[in-house]
Design a protein around this motif. Sequence first.
Motif, PDB file in Angstrom:
ATOM      1  N   GLU A 193      41.079  39.046  58.730  1.00 59.33           N
ATOM      2  CA  GLU A 193      42.407  39.276  58.162  1.00 59.33           C
ATOM      3  C   GLU A 193      43.172  37.978  57.942  1.00 59.33           C
ATOM      4  O   GLU A 193      44.298  37.981  57.438  1.00 59.33           O
ATOM      5  CB  GLU A 193      43.231  40.221  59.044  1.00 59.33           C
ATOM      6  N   ILE A 195      44.314  34.874  56.028  1.00 59.08           N
ATOM      7  CA  ILE A 195      44.346  34.482  54.624  1.00 59.08           C
ATOM      8  C   ILE A 195      44.886  33.063  54.477  1.00 59.08           C
ATOM      9  O   ILE A 195      45.624  32.564  55.339  1.00 59.08           O
ATOM     10  CB  ILE A 195      45.202  35.456  53.785  1.00 59.08           C
ATOM     11  N   ALA A 225      37.660  37.570  54.281  1.00 54.79           N
ATOM     12  CA  ALA A 225      37.763  38.687  53.340  1.00 54.79           C
ATOM     13  C   ALA A 225      37.608  38.169  51.911  1.00 54.79           C
ATOM     14  O   ALA A 225      37.903  37.006  51.629  1.00 54.79           O
ATOM     15  CB  ALA A 225      39.119  39.375  53.507  1.00 54.79           C
ATOM     16  N   PRO A 226      37.123  39.014  50.989  1.00 55.27           N
ATOM     17  CA  PRO A 226      36.944  38.581  49.599  1.00 55.27           C
ATOM     18  C   PRO A 226      38.226  38.038  48.958  1.00 55.27           C
ATOM     19  O   PRO A 226      38.170  37.153  48.105  1.00 55.27           O
ATOM     20  CB  PRO A 226      36.464  39.858  48.891  1.00 55.27           C
ATOM     21  N   ASP A 227      39.372  38.571  49.355  1.00 50.70           N
ATOM     22  CA  ASP A 227      40.647  38.118  48.779  1.00 50.70           C
ATOM     23  C   ASP A 227      41.429  37.234  49.741  1.00 50.70           C
ATOM     24  O   ASP A 227      42.658  37.131  49.669  1.00 50.70           O
ATOM     25  CB  ASP A 227      41.499  39.319  48.371  1.00 50.70           C
ATOM     26  N   ALA A 228      40.697  36.557  50.642  1.00 46.35           N
ATOM     27  CA  ALA A 228      41.365  35.764  51.688  1.00 46.35           C
ATOM     28  C   ALA A 228      42.080  34.538  51.140  1.00 46.35           C
ATOM     29  O   ALA A 228      43.009  34.034  51.762  1.00 46.35           O
ATOM     30  CB  ALA A 228      40.353  35.334  52.749  1.00 46.35           C
ATOM     31  N   GLU A 230      44.305  32.790  48.160  1.00 44.81           N
ATOM     32  CA  GLU A 230      45.157  33.027  47.000  1.00 44.81           C
ATOM     33  C   GLU A 230      45.929  31.749  46.679  1.00 44.81           C
ATOM     34  O   GLU A 230      46.867  31.381  47.380  1.00 44.81           O
ATOM     35  CB  GLU A 230      46.124  34.181  47.251  1.00 44.81           C
ATOM     36  N   CYS A 232      48.451  30.466  44.846  1.00 44.87           N
ATOM     37  CA  CYS A 232      49.608  30.956  44.086  1.00 44.87           C
ATOM     38  C   CYS A 232      50.597  29.860  43.732  1.00 44.87           C
ATOM     39  O   CYS A 232      51.707  30.141  43.280  1.00 44.87           O
ATOM     40  CB  CYS A 232      50.310  32.061  44.878  1.00 44.87           C
ATOM     41  N   ALA A 242      53.759  36.517  46.465  1.00 42.08           N
ATOM     42  CA  ALA A 242      52.393  36.842  46.880  1.00 42.08           C
ATOM     43  C   ALA A 242      52.390  37.598  48.208  1.00 42.08           C
ATOM     44  O   ALA A 242      51.634  38.558  48.392  1.00 42.08           O
ATOM     45  CB  ALA A 242      51.561  35.572  46.993  1.00 42.08           C
ATOM     46  N   ARG A 246      51.133  41.552  49.096  1.00 43.42           N
ATOM     47  CA  ARG A 246      50.181  41.889  50.159  1.00 43.42           C
ATOM     48  C   ARG A 246      50.820  42.860  51.167  1.00 43.42           C
ATOM     49  O   ARG A 246      50.167  43.768  51.663  1.00 43.42           O
ATOM     50  CB  ARG A 246      49.690  40.623  50.864  1.00 43.42           C
ATOM     51  N   ARG A 249      50.704  46.282  49.791  1.00 42.97           N
ATOM     52  CA  ARG A 249      49.362  46.885  49.810  1.00 42.97           C
ATOM     53  C   ARG A 249      48.965  47.322  51.214  1.00 42.97           C
ATOM     54  O   ARG A 249      48.387  48.383  51.423  1.00 42.97           O
ATOM     55  CB  ARG A 249      48.319  45.898  49.270  1.00 42.97           C
TER      56      ARG A 249
END
Length: 351
Positions: A193, A195, A225-228, A230, A232, A242, A246, A249
């Motif tokens: 978890e 990021i 995680a695949p979207d860890a 970002e 921005c 951003a 998150r 979500r």
Amino acid sequence: MASNKPGRKSTIYDIAKATGSSTATVSMVLNGTWARYRIKEATADRILESARKLGYNVNMKARGLRLSRSGLAGMVLPHYRNRFFAGLAQTFEDQARSRGLCPIVVGTQRDPAVEVSVTETLLSQRVELLFIAGVRNPAPLNALCAAAGVPSINVDLPGDGAPSVVSDNRGGARAITDVLIDKLIARGESPDELILLGGIAGEYATEMRIAGFRDAFEARRIAPAPDAVESCGYNAASAQRALAARHARLGRLPSGLLMNSITAFEGLVQFTSSLSPEAWKSAVVGCFDWDPFAAHLSFDVTMLRQDVQTIISEAFALADHHDPADRTVVIVPTGFGKMYEEAEQTKEFDR
């Protein structure tokens, strides 16, 4: 060669004839205005040397210009808004003055056109060296400096046109990621978890920090995680947006947050200020940058500190031994902010 008989004073015509220059050029060199009219320094040197040999009373201002000693040292940087760039500027000023130089520091707001314009202006003022800090593409500025015969050093972001001094972005990111993963594990939470938020995709510093982030996971044989990650941007508003996305979500903050810069961290503080204390105190937070104000926040944060003193010292060392062909990249280690170090010492004492 013009006559130099006793009783006859040499004139600018004698100097012009001896050097093969026009009388106008000789006049501009002798009155000290040659640089303004883009007369080459080699020409000015030759004219002044001829004047000396012919016994001409050379203008002392012109003689000073011949020495190419303006006493000015220049630095361009994006802005002063965070402690890292402000620290670079302050340290540059201190070290320049200690060398008998007068520092000139100009913020360019990451605008390439402004960077070129400012560099041209500083070169026209005959700066003796130029530090180019935080510029994504310093090559045009390096080329301008090379054409003027002025040493340039890239600071923070490297370039192919001059030597560079940068922080160890990859090693630092790995170190702080390790700390945050350990904190998550100690709390019984999953490291996936965690990021990394902020920075600009494709930029050297961001890419190195992403690599260090992934290195820390790989060394433990686990995957983020695949979207860890970002990227921005660096500004607070983009980080705030951003995080809001998150939070929407997940219905909460991610368990672990590593902010890629102090400005991105400001976005985190702005966003969490709208949440309840329970909501944001649950997150493990880190920042690749340091600012003492974080000590007054009501949640725990681990901050990585870039060594501005060493960065500037190394840059001056490269300038002192300037080689136009040198493309050295000096990597300066990072360290943890004092808050984290003191906390770790306390833990060790308690054990």
